[in-house]
Design an enzyme around this catalytic site. Structure first.
Site, PDB file in Angstrom:
ATOM      1  N   THR A   1       0.744  -1.195  -0.139  1.00  0.00           N
ATOM      2  CA  THR A   1       0.027   0.036   0.061  1.00  0.00           C
ATOM      3  C   THR A   1       0.947   1.197  -0.131  1.00  0.00           C
ATOM      4  OG1 THR A   1      -1.666  -1.170   1.339  1.00  0.00           O
ATOM      5  CG2 THR A   1      -1.863   1.298   1.244  1.00  0.00           C
TER       6      THR A   1
ATOM      7  N   HIS B   1       1.911   1.811  -3.425  1.00  0.00           N
ATOM      8  CA  HIS B   1       1.004   2.464  -4.424  1.00  0.00           C
ATOM      9  C   HIS B   1       0.583   3.909  -3.952  1.00  0.00           C
ATOM     10  CE1 HIS B   1      -0.450  -1.395  -5.943  1.00  0.00           C
ATOM     11  NE2 HIS B   1      -0.923  -1.646  -4.727  1.00  0.00           N
TER      12      HIS B   1
END
Length: 344
Positions: free
Chosen positions: A39, A42
């Site tokens: 994450t 990202h």
């Protein structure tokens, strides 16, 4: 106080942060290590700017030492080694049916608010789980992703002796493999990256490369035609989605671990009807998953040191994220946020 700030796509700066005195029910931590999650990558790629507010400190796979406690805090004391369960539940909603870890008002600490890539971090006291004294702070940074794996296996209702397939041998897939082994399951891991395959084989896992072998036929051979009782889709890929329905047996379970955003993948719904297959979503973790992760971590069952690709200092966080982008074989990268003498 030093902190790292996500500034914009591909850019993280390190500068002066703010040490926040804990209020009622809060604790200020000296962060030891924080792992880089998918994450976080990202976020680095700029695809989560609708949730983060640059310049913002991110990071959530943290181990730490309690530095200061606010009014009313009784679950930890100064000097305790802890892992952080970075969930801010918000107000209860009737839609949630009590499952606040995936509630409508959930906010994720380290994405929706300031995270752990800093020297000093103030969080709600309820997010903290004490670490055993003999568990190093470096290995304590694995508790968060290991809790993800524990939750996934719990959702899959895996029992001893069952045949399980993990589709995708990255960091989370590998940890799922270890939790499955710890439960006494028979574990197969499907992975196409040759470097990761070698590592997984060296770790003692039975692996299959679907780019070189017929996955369904190979699983049939390895299971004496029983096939898979529970499959975990961790790859986030279209081939992974296709594979999951081909390999599970009658009333087999499929646990959807990966986040399948963007373009939707084709799912063979007929297979669900024909063999009474279950598809189960798994997201984040609950309090008992953290305690289970700490128990497994403390047991020494998972060789964390073999899963660490690199440990680097907070000052070098930009280069770490750049390296992750250029190293698809990498597993777990850790950022050292303080040099704490309590680590062992």
């Amino acid at each position: 106080m030093k902190a790292a700030f996500y500034e914009s796509k591909g850019k993280i700066s390190v500068g002066e942060g703010q040490s926040i005195k804990p209020g009622k029910g809060e604790v200020r931590l000296d962060v030891a290590y924080c792992g880089v999650c998918g994450t976080d990558v990202h976020i680095f790629h700029g695809v989560m700017d609708q949730r983060v507010s640059p310049p913002q400190t991110v990071g959530h796979e943290a181990s730490a030492v309690v530095a200061e406690v606010g009014e009313g805090v009784t679950n930890v004391k100064v000097g305790d080694k802890v892992a952080v369960r970075p969930l801010n539940f918000g107000d209860e909603h009737p839609f949630d049916k009590g499952f606040k870890h995936v509630g409508k008002n959930l906010k994720f600490i380290g994405i929706d608010s300031s995270g752990a890539f800093q020297n000093s971090w103030t969080v709600p006291a309820y997010t903290l789980h004490k670490l055993p004294e003999q568990l190093s702070l470096m290995h304590g940074a694995f508790v968060e992703p290991l809790a993800v794996a524990c939750h996934d296996v719990k959702i899959g209702r895996v029992t001893k002796g069952e045949n399980c397939l993990v589709i995708g041998g990255g960091p989370i897939g590998t940890l799922i493999g270890y939790v499955l082994k710890e439960k006494g399951a028979n574990v197969l891991i499907s992975e196409v990256n040759e470097v990761r395959l070698k590592m997984l084989n060296d770790l003692g896992f039975t692996t299959i490369n679907p780019a070189k072998e017929n996955l369904t036929e190979r699983i049939s051979e390895l299971t004496d035609e029983k096939m898979i009782d529970c499959a975990f889709e961790v790859s986030g890929s279209a081939p992974g989605v296709q594979t999951m329905t081909e390999v599970v047996n009658v009333r087999g379970r499929i646990v959807m671990v990966a986040i399948h955003g963007g373009e939707q993948k084709k799912v063979d719904l007929f297979k669900f009807f024909w063999s009474e297959i279950e598809l189960l979503g798994a997201r984040l973790y609950e309090e008992d998953d953290y305690e289970e992760a700490i128990r497994i971590a403390d047991s020494g069952f998972v060789p964390f040191e073999k899963l660490i690709t690199k440990v680097d200092d907070l000052d070098n966080i930009q280069s770490v994220f750049d390296e992750i982008d250029n190293n698809p074989e990498g597993m777990k990268y850790l950022i050292r946020c303080n040099d704490l003498t309590l680590d062992n």
